[in-house]
Design an enzyme around this catalytic site. Structure first.
Site, PDB file in Angstrom:
ATOM      1  N   ASP A  90      33.699  39.117  29.107  1.00 28.02           N
ATOM      2  CA  ASP A  90      35.035  38.569  29.302  1.00 28.02           C
ATOM      3  C   ASP A  90      35.098  37.073  29.433  1.00 28.02           C
ATOM      4  O   ASP A  90      34.158  36.451  29.849  1.00 28.02           O
ATOM      5  CB  ASP A  90      35.566  39.059  30.658  1.00 28.02           C
ATOM      6  CG  ASP A  90      36.412  40.258  30.520  1.00 28.02           C
ATOM      7  OD1 ASP A  90      36.845  40.524  29.418  1.00 28.02           O
ATOM      8  OD2 ASP A  90      36.609  40.923  31.543  1.00 28.02           O
ATOM      9  N   ARG A 111      38.538  46.737  37.558  1.00 24.66           N
ATOM     10  CA  ARG A 111      37.895  46.750  36.237  1.00 24.66           C
ATOM     11  C   ARG A 111      36.454  46.252  36.272  1.00 24.66           C
ATOM     12  O   ARG A 111      35.736  46.377  35.281  1.00 24.66           O
ATOM     13  CB  ARG A 111      38.736  45.968  35.222  1.00 24.66           C
ATOM     14  CG  ARG A 111      38.916  44.521  35.566  1.00 24.66           C
ATOM     15  CD  ARG A 111      39.920  43.866  34.630  1.00 24.66           C
ATOM     16  NE  ARG A 111      39.441  43.813  33.254  1.00 24.66           N
ATOM     17  CZ  ARG A 111      38.489  42.989  32.841  1.00 24.66           C
ATOM     18  NH1 ARG A 111      37.922  42.150  33.688  1.00 24.66           N
ATOM     19  NH2 ARG A 111      38.104  42.999  31.586  1.00 24.66           N
ATOM     20  N   GLU A 117      59.133  35.147  55.741  1.00 25.57           N
ATOM     21  CA  GLU A 117      58.429  33.859  55.877  1.00 25.57           C
ATOM     22  C   GLU A 117      56.939  34.065  56.126  1.00 25.57           C
ATOM     23  O   GLU A 117      56.171  33.107  56.129  1.00 25.57           O
ATOM     24  CB  GLU A 117      59.027  33.036  57.032  1.00 25.57           C
ATOM     25  CG  GLU A 117      60.514  32.762  56.899  1.00 25.57           C
ATOM     26  CD  GLU A 117      60.891  32.149  55.560  1.00 25.57           C
ATOM     27  OE1 GLU A 117      60.271  31.141  55.185  1.00 25.57           O
ATOM     28  OE2 GLU A 117      61.777  32.693  54.878  1.00 25.57           O
ATOM     29  N   PRO A 170      50.204  32.494  50.067  1.00 22.38           N
ATOM     30  CA  PRO A 170      50.031  31.256  49.298  1.00 22.38           C
ATOM     31  C   PRO A 170      49.068  30.286  49.978  1.00 22.38           C
ATOM     32  O   PRO A 170      48.602  29.342  49.352  1.00 22.38           O
ATOM     33  CB  PRO A 170      51.440  30.652  49.252  1.00 22.38           C
ATOM     34  CG  PRO A 170      52.363  31.665  49.792  1.00 22.38           C
ATOM     35  CD  PRO A 170      51.569  32.666  50.560  1.00 22.38           C
TER      36      PRO A 170
END
Ligand code: 4GX
Length: 262
Positions: free
Chosen positions: A168, A153, A115, A88
């Protein structure tokens, strides 16, 4: 492209490797995918991969030794790959970053649990720290799959439809236009006439117009960042013009419209 995943849950990837895009790319020889179980690199009898944090507190931390050994093995096998930690605290993955990864030789993806990992691994072994978004997962495994799917992709020749990765959403800071398929009328809603007209110039124009208005309404931040083409500008100016005409028509027919009494 060479994907190597380092995880204590390698079985989480079993179905993923068997899935569409990865299988096709691997069959064509455009992609190699493999997984290392970090536990296999733990030297102790019980093959422990975590330990209590120095300084105390709740939760566990991934021990540095097995991780370092796993990364070294992965690098021996894929010397040109970059080592990426899913966390994160990383830079948020976006289409531009996915494009950059797609033109790299390969990625060694480190999936942390608990953690997180001992900070010394971060300092000495990690080339890049990537987050898939501002929310907290249980481990890096799903984040690694998201990253691999976004990257795979984009490898030339991997998608059946060659230009669909280019047209896209996000490729040009523009959202996709709406899509329709049969039947022509579904629960009372008809497919826009222009799409059935066979007039490809009109269809292209309509699609661009829809992409622009969707981006304006749903993601104005993307439109702001977009490099506008002559055609984009003409469409946006036409809207401004049309809206001005509507306002003009009101104020000339109803002089009270701005005073709020009518
Ligand atoms: N985008 N998580 C990783 C454990 C951890 C923490 C710090 C390394 C360093 C996440 C995300 C994410 C939860 C995966 C914590 N490992 N990963 N994990 N968002 O939330 O990538």
């Amino acid at each position: 492209m060479d994907f190597t995943v380092l995880t204590i849950f390698p079985e989480m990837f079993d179905l993923f490797w068997q899935h569409g895009i990865i299988v096709k790319a691997a069959a064509k020889g455009q992609l190699r995918a493999g997984v290392f179980n970090i536990r296999d690199f733990a030297r102790d009898k019980h093959q422990v991969t975590d330990d209590r944090p120095y300084g105390g507190g709740s939760g566990m931390v991934m021990k540095p030794e097995p991780l370092a050994e796993a990364i070294r093995s992965a690098r021996l096998q894929s010397p040109k790959s970059r080592t990426v930690l899913l966390s994160p605290q990383g830079r948020t993955l976006d289409q531009k970053q996915a494009q950059a990864f797609a033109s790299s030789e390969g990625l060694i993806l480190i999936c942390g649990r608990y953690e997180g990992i001992d900070e010394r691994i971060n300092q000495s072994f990690i080339d890049e720290e990537i987050s898939i978004g501002d929310y907290v997962l249980m481990g890096g495994e799903l984040a690694a799959m998201v990253l691999m799917e976004a990257v795979a992709r984009l490898i030339p020749g991997v998608l059946g439809n060659e230009d669909s990765a280019q047209t896209d959403s996000f490729a040009g800071n523009l959202l996709e236009h709406p899509h329709f398929t049969r039947p022509p009328v579904f629960e009372g809603e008809a497919v826009p006439e222009v799409l059935r007209s066979g007039n490809h110039k009109a269809i292209d124009q309509w699609r661009l117009e829809m992409s622009l208005i969707r981006t304006f309404l749903k993601r104005p931040d993307l439109l702001k960042a977009k490099r506008l083409s002559r055609q984009d500008i003409d469409i946006l100016k036409k809207w401004c013009h049309d809206i001005e005409n509507i306002i003009e028509a009101q104020s000339s027919s109803d002089t009270d419209s701005l005073s709020g009494s009518g």
